[in-house]
Design a protein around this motif. Sequence first.
Motif, mmCIF file in Angstrom:
data_model
loop_
_atom_site.group_PDB
_atom_site.id
_atom_site.type_symbol
_atom_site.label_atom_id
_atom_site.label_comp_id
_atom_site.label_asym_id
_atom_site.label_seq_id
_atom_site.Cartn_x
_atom_site.Cartn_y
_atom_site.Cartn_z
ATOM 1 N N ILE A 20 0.933 -1.099 0.013
ATOM 2 C CA ILE A 20 -0.045 0.092 0.170
ATOM 3 C C ILE A 20 0.849 1.216 0.137
ATOM 4 N N ASN A 21 2.070 1.003 0.414
ATOM 5 C CA ASN A 21 2.998 2.284 0.659
ATOM 6 C C ASN A 21 3.381 2.739 -0.921
ATOM 7 N N VAL A 22 3.824 1.761 -1.584
ATOM 8 C CA VAL A 22 4.214 2.168 -2.899
ATOM 9 C C VAL A 22 2.990 2.776 -3.669
ATOM 10 N N GLY A 23 1.762 2.371 -3.279
ATOM 11 C CA GLY A 23 0.588 3.018 -3.915
ATOM 12 C C GLY A 23 0.570 4.512 -3.548
ATOM 13 N N TYR A 24 1.375 4.862 -2.698
ATOM 14 C CA TYR A 24 1.404 6.792 -2.591
ATOM 15 C C TYR A 24 2.040 7.143 -3.458
ATOM 16 N N LEU A 25 2.912 6.579 -4.455
ATOM 17 C CA LEU A 25 3.591 7.139 -5.553
ATOM 18 C C LEU A 25 2.246 7.360 -6.615
#
Length: 394
Positions: A85-90
Amino acid sequence: MPNAFEQILTDEQRSYQEVAERFAAERLAPGYQERDASEMLDPGIIREMGALGLIGSDLPEEFGGLGLDGFTNGLLFEAIAHADINVGYLQLVGSLMGKVIAKFAHPEVSAQWLPKIIAGEAVVGLGLTEPRGGSDAANLILRAQRVGDEYILDGEKTSMSFSDQADGAVVFARTGKADDGARGVSGFMVPLDLPGIKRTRFRDVGTKCVGRGSVFFDSVRIPANHLLGSEGGGFVQIMQGFDYSRALIGLQCMGAAQASVDESWTYIQEREAFGSPLARYQGVTFPLAEADTMLMACRQLCYHTLRLRDLGKEHTAEAAMCKWLGPKTAVDVIHQCLLTHGHYGYTMDMAHQQRLRDVMGLEIGDGTAQIMKMIVARRRIGSIAAQHQTRRQA
């Protein structure tokens, strides 16, 4: 990951989704917990995403984007978040900030930043929240004063994602008088390597590889053409974008929670108790069946909201629903999955605890549940009042 729309996706949509799912499974999922420990995103991963068209995929083709609609972009968001989910912040800042830049920036600024964002060569954050404001997003102190061909920025932005990793930020500052409220707020594209900028990082519970912190502006000079749109129009610009990002955030949360549910269904078929697999016991399977149901319902709401947006129809209330229901549902579901794994689920060795920490932040960021419910209530009350007025006139 269940495909809720297998029968209605076009071949092109399914092709984009498969690219995202393959990249997520092969390149992101194995390093999910390692990225949490390193507290940084690998620039190489960001560039790989860019090369595959997974950042700013909804941005104009003239800048390197794919020009996808919101519904299709949502498919990519959910696929990436299933792995991290953190990579989704990109993707989130790429789409949200990219849309603002594409629509309101001077052509020279757009040409400079958008291709880099899409290619994964630059990360642009959002500088909106200030220490005293929080949910009162229009209550800004950071000042932008016009001096000749420049603006001079003084003040602080806080709770900014990628605070110490971003290459630039869309910053909202007060150009009008303090009592002008939202009408005195303007937006700027600000490179974050300029003299007078200092950055900090908070010690947060989750989203550690993204990082969140404060950015301080001490007489920071930017060219006047870095103004986005016209003076005083900044607040409206970003508020319009939030209706889009809130639906995407809901799908981010669905992707992360679905990963925990998928792992839990596998676990209860393999784990035995009292001589039988756990999957034979309704007390174990029913909570997971409920979790799948809730995720499906929230997922449908998010894609419905994106479809309304793509059709040019009103979707502010629906977007607010996505934003409060998505994180809450994900927190509840991941918590249940952690419990399903028993004492082992409580260890740091498993990813449930990290997903729980990561999705919790989205119960706060980009608008709390209370603010979202206020938006829904206002839209509902306004609709009832309008209908009542129509009847009276008739």
